[in-house]
Design a protein around this motif. Structure first.
Motif, PDB file in Angstrom:
ATOM      1  N   ILE A 174     -27.549   1.192  -4.130  1.00  0.00           N
ATOM      2  CA  ILE A 174     -27.809   2.575  -3.729  1.00  0.00           C
ATOM      3  C   ILE A 174     -27.925   3.395  -5.003  1.00  0.00           C
ATOM      4  O   ILE A 174     -27.052   3.318  -5.871  1.00  0.00           O
ATOM      5  N   PRO A 208     -36.711   8.472  -2.292  1.00  0.00           N
ATOM      6  CA  PRO A 208     -36.332   7.897  -0.987  1.00  0.00           C
ATOM      7  C   PRO A 208     -37.394   7.003  -0.373  1.00  0.00           C
ATOM      8  O   PRO A 208     -37.058   6.021   0.286  1.00  0.00           O
ATOM      9  N   SER A 263     -37.140   3.288  -0.908  1.00  0.00           N
ATOM     10  CA  SER A 263     -36.111   2.513  -0.210  1.00  0.00           C
ATOM     11  C   SER A 263     -36.785   1.404   0.584  1.00  0.00           C
ATOM     12  O   SER A 263     -37.675   1.662   1.402  1.00  0.00           O
ATOM     13  N   THR A 267     -31.586   1.398  -1.488  1.00  0.00           N
ATOM     14  CA  THR A 267     -31.514   2.674  -0.783  1.00  0.00           C
ATOM     15  C   THR A 267     -31.475   3.783  -1.814  1.00  0.00           C
ATOM     16  O   THR A 267     -30.607   3.787  -2.695  1.00  0.00           O
ATOM     17  N   THR A 294     -31.054   7.739  -2.375  1.00  0.00           N
ATOM     18  CA  THR A 294     -30.547   8.919  -1.662  1.00  0.00           C
ATOM     19  C   THR A 294     -31.005  10.221  -2.319  1.00  0.00           C
ATOM     20  O   THR A 294     -31.485  10.230  -3.447  1.00  0.00           O
TER      21      THR A 294
END
Lengths: 114, 110
Positions: free
Chosen positions: A12, A86, A89, A112, A114
């Motif tokens: 992430i 994003p 992702s 991912t 964010t």
């Protein structure tokens, strides 16, 4: 035999940062490695083909400056997603092959942003 | 670009036989591979056809007809663990540069 690993399995990161994904052939020397991207419930889309010691060949529509690929040895290729957003992702999968052999796939990396 | 078309979803019951079709474009065709992928996992190789005819590997068989630009994967004696996505893939030279089909989600019920 013919095991391919990827690291990390999940990552992430924040928007605007870069992330590096490693792909290793553990028990064979890979003349060619491939990088795929797979969005949920979709097919695998080839991003680029990487041969050891030479520049990667990118598929149409894939930004080479955003997805940096390095294939420094016969057992390691890296994919760096630069300035991630994003929409980057996705599930990134590598595969490795030697001449005339099937492609052996890594377990994938879930990115991912964010 | 090349495209390989598959049905989006197939459902069957345990013990049954199911066929997953794949139509492909002939440009640069060398052979047709089949892969299984469970959710969140890596594709695993199932079968490969370079020539017309049937290739059998245990419960899985794959068929190719170059004249029809068509192939299929046949799964026999279905088990619950066969629930997964199945992809055909076209290679330009052997297994180099695979182009994957749209994928078929197989749901096996008791």
């Amino acid at each position: 035999g013919a095991v391919v690993s990827q690291h990390p399995s999940r990552v992430i990161c924040k928007s605007g940062t870069s992330v590096k994904i490693e792909c290793r052939s553990l028990d064979f020397q890979a003349t060619t490695m491939f990088w795929y991207r797979q969005f949920p419930k979709q097919s695998l889309m080839l991003m680029a083909t990487s041969n050891e010691g030479s520049k990667a060949t990118y598929e149409q529509g894939v930004e080479k400056d955003k997805f940096l690929i390095n294939h420094a040895s016969l057992t390691l290729s890296t994919l760096t997603v630069t300035s991630a957003h994003p929409e980057d992702s996705s599930f990134y999968i590598c595969s490795a092959t030697t001449t005339g052999s099937e492609q052996y796939f890594g377990p994938g990396t879930r990115l991912t942003v964010t | 670009g090349q495209s390989l078309e598959q049905p989006s979803e197939v459902t069957a019951v345990e013990g049954a036989i199911v066929q997953i079709n794949c139509t492909y474009q002939t440009s640069g065709f060398y052979g047709l591979s089949w892969y299984q992928q469970h959710d969140g996992g890596a594709p695993t190789f199932l079968s490969y056809n370079a020539l017309d005819g049937l290739e059998e590997t245990g419960r899985f068989s794959s068929f190719l007809s170059r004249s029809d630009s068509y192939g299929y994967l046949l799964l026999q004696e279905l088990q619950m663990k066969d629930s997964a996505s199945y992809f055909c893939a076209q290679g330009d030279t052997g297994f180099q540069k695979l182009v994957f089909g749209t994928g078929t989600r197989l749901l096996v019920s008791p």
